[in-house]
Design a protein around this motif. Structure first.
Motif, short mmCIF file in Angstrom:
data_model
loop_
_atom_site.label_atom_id
_atom_site.label_comp_id
_atom_site.label_asym_id
_atom_site.label_seq_id
_atom_site.Cartn_x
_atom_site.Cartn_y
_atom_site.Cartn_z
N GLU A 24 90.58 89.76 5.15
CA GLU A 24 90.00 88.98 6.63
C GLU A 24 90.32 89.41 6.99
OE1 GLU A 24 89.34 83.94 4.50
OE2 GLU A 24 91.77 84.82 5.10
N LEU A 25 89.28 90.22 8.38
CA LEU A 25 89.29 90.65 9.28
C LEU A 25 89.35 89.74 10.47
CD1 LEU A 25 87.33 93.58 8.10
CD2 LEU A 25 89.70 93.54 7.88
N THR A 26 89.99 90.63 11.02
CA THR A 26 90.15 89.72 12.95
C THR A 26 89.40 90.94 14.13
OG1 THR A 26 91.48 88.16 12.44
CG2 THR A 26 90.90 88.34 14.11
N ASP A 27 88.66 90.49 14.18
CA ASP A 27 87.96 91.19 15.89
C ASP A 27 88.31 92.84 15.46
OD1 ASP A 27 87.68 88.87 17.19
OD2 ASP A 27 89.36 89.18 18.25
N VAL A 28 87.64 93.07 14.71
CA VAL A 28 87.70 94.34 13.92
C VAL A 28 86.36 95.56 14.44
CG1 VAL A 28 87.39 96.36 12.29
CG2 VAL A 28 88.81 94.32 12.02
N ALA A 29 86.51 96.28 15.77
CA ALA A 29 84.97 97.00 16.14
C ALA A 29 84.63 97.40 14.98
CB ALA A 29 85.81 97.84 17.29
N LEU A 30 83.06 97.45 15.30
CA LEU A 30 82.54 97.63 14.72
C LEU A 30 81.39 98.88 15.62
CD1 LEU A 30 80.29 95.14 13.31
CD2 LEU A 30 82.46 96.24 12.01
N THR A 31 81.45 100.55 14.74
CA THR A 31 81.00 101.37 16.26
C THR A 31 79.29 101.73 15.28
OG1 THR A 31 82.62 102.41 16.46
CG2 THR A 31 81.15 104.08 17.10
N PRO A 32 78.53 101.79 15.74
CA PRO A 32 77.43 102.59 15.59
C PRO A 32 77.29 103.91 14.99
CG PRO A 32 76.53 101.94 17.43
CD PRO A 32 77.59 101.55 17.05
N VAL A 33 76.86 103.95 13.87
CA VAL A 33 76.75 105.37 12.81
C VAL A 33 75.23 106.15 13.18
CG1 VAL A 33 78.50 105.32 11.04
CG2 VAL A 33 76.22 104.18 10.56
N ARG A 34 74.16 104.81 13.74
CA ARG A 34 73.20 105.65 14.29
C ARG A 34 73.03 104.80 15.27
NH1 ARG A 34 72.20 106.26 8.58
NH2 ARG A 34 70.03 104.66 9.00
N GLY A 35 72.01 105.18 16.41
CA GLY A 35 71.74 104.47 17.56
C GLY A 35 72.30 103.94 18.35
N VAL A 36 72.01 102.75 19.41
CA VAL A 36 72.39 101.96 20.57
C VAL A 36 72.56 100.18 21.05
CG1 VAL A 36 72.91 101.97 22.77
CG2 VAL A 36 72.95 104.23 22.07
N VAL A 37 73.58 99.72 19.82
CA VAL A 37 73.93 98.60 20.64
C VAL A 37 73.01 98.27 21.71
CG1 VAL A 37 74.80 96.63 20.08
CG2 VAL A 37 75.68 98.50 18.80
N PRO A 38 72.26 97.10 21.52
CA PRO A 38 71.13 97.24 23.24
C PRO A 38 72.43 95.84 23.78
CG PRO A 38 70.12 96.14 21.74
CD PRO A 38 71.00 96.69 21.22
N ALA A 39 72.18 96.17 25.48
CA ALA A 39 73.30 95.27 25.43
C ALA A 39 72.63 93.90 26.58
CB ALA A 39 73.62 96.59 27.55
N GLU A 40 72.37 93.70 26.28
CA GLU A 40 71.29 92.89 26.44
C GLU A 40 71.17 91.38 24.98
OE1 GLU A 40 67.11 92.39 28.42
OE2 GLU A 40 67.20 94.33 26.76
N LEU A 41 71.86 91.86 24.07
CA LEU A 41 71.94 91.31 22.87
C LEU A 41 73.71 90.89 23.49
CD1 LEU A 41 71.23 93.04 19.40
CD2 LEU A 41 70.89 90.17 20.16
N GLN A 42 73.58 89.06 23.92
CA GLN A 42 74.67 88.75 23.65
C GLN A 42 74.77 87.51 23.07
OE1 GLN A 42 76.48 91.69 25.68
NE2 GLN A 42 77.47 89.22 27.42
N GLY A 43 75.95 87.55 21.80
CA GLY A 43 76.26 86.75 21.43
C GLY A 43 77.06 87.16 19.43
N THR A 44 76.93 85.64 18.42
CA THR A 44 77.20 86.29 17.92
C THR A 44 76.33 85.80 16.43
OG1 THR A 44 79.58 84.99 18.59
CG2 THR A 44 79.21 84.94 16.10
N PHE A 45 76.18 86.49 15.81
CA PHE A 45 75.33 86.74 14.83
C PHE A 45 76.18 85.80 13.28
CE2 PHE A 45 73.65 89.36 11.02
CZ PHE A 45 72.96 88.62 10.72
N TYR A 46 76.29 84.79 12.94
CA TYR A 46 76.86 84.56 12.12
C TYR A 46 76.27 84.67 10.11
CZ TYR A 46 79.52 81.72 15.53
OH TYR A 46 80.24 81.22 16.67
N ARG A 47 77.22 84.40 9.41
CA ARG A 47 76.25 84.60 7.91
C ARG A 47 77.50 83.95 7.24
NH1 ARG A 47 76.94 87.59 3.15
NH2 ARG A 47 74.66 88.00 2.46
N ASN A 48 76.92 83.49 6.39
CA ASN A 48 77.49 82.73 5.27
C ASN A 48 76.87 83.14 3.60
OD1 ASN A 48 79.16 81.00 3.73
ND2 ASN A 48 78.54 78.88 4.71
N GLY A 49 78.14 82.98 2.85
CA GLY A 49 77.03 83.24 1.76
C GLY A 49 78.88 83.64 0.58
N PRO A 50 78.38 83.73 -0.96
CA PRO A 50 79.41 83.03 -1.62
C PRO A 50 80.30 84.32 -1.62
CG PRO A 50 77.72 83.73 -2.57
CD PRO A 50 76.83 83.18 -1.57
#
Length: 489
Positions: A24-50
């Motif tokens: 279980e990780l906490t606030d681990v920074a993810l760095t793009p290996v390709r491309g750039v993350v759009p600055a306009e994307l402001q929010g949280t992507f939540y995902r559930n699964g087994p």
């Protein structure tokens, strides 16, 4: 003689996802290996699964029996941080303490000890593994046979079972597939349901406020009973209707009671049976208080709907239809499933003529697909575009390896592929803030990367599915179920 095209995947790559999440990780920074993350994307992507598929050397019989694990990817001014947590359900805590399997699973997982050890143990373990949505100040981990679990939206720590301020009774079913109305009847709301099955089935339809100081408050509540057994995972909404498809499914509980099968394995299509559309008037719409409408449905089995909308006296429902109910028997290994023997999901459109009580159906795509959605602002309205997970091949049943944008009017498509070693999950279309065009935004997807045995976060341009950025997660997340986007307010 026609030669079938070669399969675009290796089974071992696909099956390698079925592993336990081991940290279980906490606030681990993810760095793009390709491309750039759009600055306009402001929010949280939540995902559930087994997230836990094996315990003390015993693997679940079906991935859907795995304990729920939430991953949250937070976007802030071009930066992304990852946090993940298992949902601390009563069953998860008990099995963690005992370090062994204590419960049966709905989809066929058994306790150790064989049939005798499982017979007459009818407890259902709330595994909170199917969806995750934000409602007011709570993040809800959903499993449709019981109450949701409330989590802290930031830390993902489990607050416990939630009965939504007394709306739900103990153990009451609460759908894992709510629909979010963008404001057709005056205010945005979350529309959802609970179902009580039997010779007659009762659907409780609920609407909750999603914005303002009363976010999370119950706005509307009605219950309706229908003849027959209801197996319902999803539904669709329009401004005036909640649309359910009662599949032609029979349930014989005896093998579950005697310990031979899981409850879901006791479901079987009725030979020659007819499904039914149940249309329940929404209490926020113009037909509030009226009786439901019932129309005969075409043959086939439906897990998920794309969308629904009204067209005069017609209600149009777009759904992913299987020829039969897909299941994994007690002696089958889910990691060795033969996709050639599993029904494929194909997108159909049903036009329900409410004045003449007839239904016309057409196929609107030929490609195996699942997890389809429209722009959230078009939920319940006619939409031009859909985004979905599809097989790599144009025809034939395979694991989902690509994301497709489909023009629902012309049939034109754009496709982004993770093949040959990648496998996609449910794509999530996120509208660009202030966008006017229906396809202006991004598509987010959590992709299983078979080459490195871990997961990638992929960001695509919703207009043409060109790749915007790829971020490698330091985590192996198994093939999962549903997720949601929560914009920063």
């Amino acid at each position: 003689m026609t030669v079938a095209p070669a399969r675009p995947y290796n089974r071992s790559d696909w099956a390698s996802s079925f592993v336990n999440v081991d940290e279980e990780l906490t606030d681990v920074a993810l760095t793009p290996v390709r491309g750039v993350v759009p600055a306009e994307l402001q929010g949280t992507f939540y995902r559930n699964g087994p997230g836990r598929l094996e315990r003390d050397g015993q693997r679940v019989h079906h991935p859907f029996d795995g304990d729920g694990m939430i991953a949250a990817m937070r976007f802030d001014n071009g930066r992304v941080q990852l946090t993940n947590r298992f949902v601390r359900t009563e069953g998860w805590l008990a099995e963690e303490k005992a370090d062994k399997v204590l419960y049966r699973g709905v989809f066929g997982s058994q306790k150790p000890g064989g049939r005798l050890a499982n017979a007459f143990d009818l407890r259902l373990k709330n595994i909170a593994n199917t969806n995750v949505v934000r409602l007011g100040d709570q993040l809800l981990a959903l499993w449709e046979a019981a109450e949701p679990h409330a989590l802290d939206p930031q830390s993902l720590e489990t607050r416990g079972l939630s009965r939504l301020d007394g709306v739900l009774k103990k153990g009451e079913a609460f759908s894992a597939h709510p629909r979010f109305d963008p404001g057709h009847n005056g205010r945005p709301s979350m529309v959802t349901f609970g179902v009580k099955t039997g010779p007659r089935s009762t659907i409780r339809l609920m609407e909750f406020a999603t914005e303002g100081p009363d976010a999370g408050t119950l706005l509307h509540d009605r219950s309706d009973s229908f003849p027959g057994f209801a197996f319902l995972h999803d539904f669709a909404i329009t401004p005036n209707w909640a649309v359910f498809l009662q599949n032609a499914i029979a349930f014989n509980p005896l093998p579950f009671v005697t310990g031979e099968k899981g409850a879901a394995q006791c479901l079987q299509s009725k030979p020659g049976g007819k499904g039914r559309f149940w249309l329940i008037p929404r209490d926020s719409g113009e037909f509030a208080g009226q009786k439901p409408r019932i129309l005969e449905a075409p043959e086939g089995f439906v897990f998920h709907h794309l969308n629904a909308f009204e067209d005069g006296d017609h209600v149009v429902v777009e759904s992913i239809v299987y020829d039969d109910f897909p299941s994994i028997g007690p002696d089958d290994d889910f990691a060795e499933v033969d996709f050639d023997t599993v029904p494929e999901g194909i997108l159909h459109r049903c036009r329900l003529d409410l004045s003449r009580e007839i239904v016309n159906t057409e196929r609107i795509s030929e490609r195996t697909c699942e997890f389809a959605m429209v722009n959230p602002e078009r939920q319940g309205l006619s939409a031009q575009f859909a985004w979905m997970a599809v097989a790599e091949r144009e025809t034939g049943n395979d694991p989902l390896q690509a994301v497709q944008k489909l023009d629902l009017s012309s049939g034109a498509t754009h496709t982004w592929s993770a093949a040959p070693r990648g496998f996609v999950s449910e794509p999530l279309m996120v509208r660009r803030p202030g966008a006017e065009a229906e396809d202006d935004g991004w598509v987010l997807d959590l992709v299983w990367n078979g080459a490195r045995r871990a997961s990638d976060l992929v960001i695509l341009n919703a207009r043409d599915l060109s790749e915007v950025a790829v971020l490698e997660l330091p985590l192996a997340v198994p093939h999962g179920l549903h997720g949601s986007w929560a914009a920063e307010l």
